[in-house]
Write an enzyme that holds these catalytic residues in place. Structure first.
Site, PDB file in Angstrom:
ATOM      1  CG  ASP A   1      39.431  40.394  38.463  1.00 58.46           C
ATOM      2  OD1 ASP A   1      39.146  39.656  37.738  1.00 58.46           O
ATOM      3  OD2 ASP A   1      38.548  41.378  39.029  1.00 58.46           O
TER       4      ASP A   1
ATOM      5  CD  GLU B   1      38.531  41.169  30.306  1.00 58.44           C
ATOM      6  OE1 GLU B   1      38.042  42.354  30.555  1.00 58.44           O
ATOM      7  OE2 GLU B   1      37.861  39.771  30.606  1.00 58.44           O
TER       8      GLU B   1
END
Length: 449
Positions: free
Chosen positions: A35, A208
């Site tokens: 991420d 997301e």
């Protein structure tokens, strides 16, 4: 699970690997980093990833994401990355359940002389469910960061991203069954408007990980999207940071090896745009342990984003005296294969396998001295069961020059072969090819004066 045990058995090997990545994907080699949010602060690129770890004994979900803290890294050349250590951990945040291992995708922005680090986690307390989003502040991009006592009121979800617009107004985006946005107050810790659900994105499939940025008056909302079974990276565009956003296209296709997730950020540095993203390079059997990658990103004349193709080479200029992991190639022939050195220990990295004469790999952007030294020493980590002859070339556009040959004696063990080769000068691509032999394997090469 067998794959978890395997991860635990080799996780200690990660600690033996250098943090310096030489711009080759994946860029961080001493631990898992997922991420990745990249930001430019004080003339450097700062990287704020989450930190995947193998599940410890006190975490029940051995087959799920497991994250207990955040590190921050910095680089001036996108080649060499400095780990500034842990900046926030689940034990250091007052409102976070200390054994939840839920420190998921973060972000960091600068405003009013302070750095604001945003992160999601599971709140502690009986009956508490889901995720909150917290803030930690610092006077420096690398910390120390001080977490706030409580999460942001009104934000329930994961993957926070904050956009500080040119007029100073800040917006926070997050995901929870879709993507929402709200204005932030000037203190960067409270909502100034009610959350607005962005409802113009694809209706089917998980969405997301929002990352928003502005370029040439256009606002880009980019996000991972499970179009079928694996996440692509997609984007939408708008004239306003709160929308309405128009779905525009795909930035990166699905993982070629089946890694379920992707998560990213997009940043401009020294006039070039880059896509930071993750993949399970060092954990091919378990896609909940990911590693950060970088590739260049470009825009079309109308502002739309050109699709990014994953590369092993990554980005940046490689200094000739640093070891070249030639398996992190830019281009290769069909009869040159890339394989793990040891399939059971992926963290040892990869090798090139040449299967017939004229097989080759190319590695771009190697910086030699501006004035050639005439001769260089080349050390090659190689092996060939029946022996082989390799050639090393320098190339600029169509101009290709033979620097020398590597005579590889027959052996089933790795050998470090030293060869005298011609010097080169300036920025070059390096091409390694097999001249003679049935097969040869190459781990890396190193030039020296």
């Amino acid at each position: 699970m067998k794959n978890i045990k395997s991860l635990l058995s080799f996780s200690s090997l990660l600690l033996l690997l250098s943090v310096n990545a030489n711009g080759q994907n994946p860029i961080i080699k001493d631990q898992f980093t997922a991420d990745p949010t990249a930001r430019v602060f004080e003339g450097k690129v700062y990287l704020y990833p989450s930190h995947d770890i193998p599940a410890p004994s006190d975490y029940s979900r051995k087959d799920w994401f497991c994250m207990e803290d955040y590190h921050v890294y910095s680089s001036e050349n996108l080649m060499d990355w400095t780990d500034h250590g842990i900046i926030v951990s689940q034990e250091s945040v007052p409102w976070v359940a200390p054994k939840s291992y839920s420190m998921w995708a973060p972000d960091c922005v600068y405003k009013n002389g302070k750095y604001y680090f945003y992160f999601p986690s599971a709140p502690k307390g009986e009956g508490m469910r889901g995720f909150g989003v917290g803030v930690a502040t610092s006077d420096k991009p690398y910390g120390p960061f001080t977490p706030e006592e409580a999460p942001i009121k009104g934000v329930f979800g994961i993957d926070p991203c904050v956009l500080v617009d040119a007029d100073g107004q800040s917006y926070i985006y997050w995901s929870a069954g879709g993507i929402s946005v709200a204005k932030l107050k000037d203190n960067m810790m409270e909502l100034d408007t009610k959350p607005l659900r962005i409802n113009t994105l694809p209706k089917k499939g998980l969405i997301e990980g929002p990352f928003a940025f502005q370029r040439n008056g256009k606002y880009y909302l980019t996000f991972p999207w499970v179009r079928e079974n694996i996440e692509v990276l997609a984007y939408a565009m708008s004239d306003n940071p709160m929308g309405p956003f128009e779905f525009t296209g795909i930035i990166m296709d699905e993982s070629p090896t089946g890694c379920w997730t992707n998560h990213h950020s997009i940043v401009e540095y020294n006039g070039q745009w880059y896509l930071f993203y993750h993949h399970n390079d060092y954990s091919p059997k378990f896609d909940k342990n990911r590693s950060t990658r970088i590739d260049s990103l470009s825009f079309n004349a109308d502002g739309t984003i050109q699709k990014v193709i994953r590369t092993e080479r990554g980005v940046g200029v490689h200094q000739y005296a640093k070891t070249i992991e030639i398996d992190r190639f830019s281009k290769k022939s069909d009869n040159a294969a890339i394989e793990y050195i040891n399939r059971e220990i992926p963290t040892l990295g990869w090798k090139v396998v040449f299967s017939k004469p004229e097989a080759w790999v190319s590695y771009n952007s190697v910086q030699f001295p501006e004035k050639s030294s005439g001769k260089l020493n080349l050390t090659s980590k190689v092996k060939s069961e029946k022996g082989a002859t390799l050639q090393v070339w320098s190339q600029v556009k169509s101009d290709k020059k033979l620097l020398g040959e590597i005579k590889v004696p027959a052996s089933t063990e790795w050998q470090n072969i030293s060869s005298s080769v011609k010097g080169s000068k300036g920025l070059q691509n390096i091409v390694l090819s097999m001249k003679e032999g049935e097969s040869a394997e190459v781990d890396n090469i190193t030039f020296a004066e």
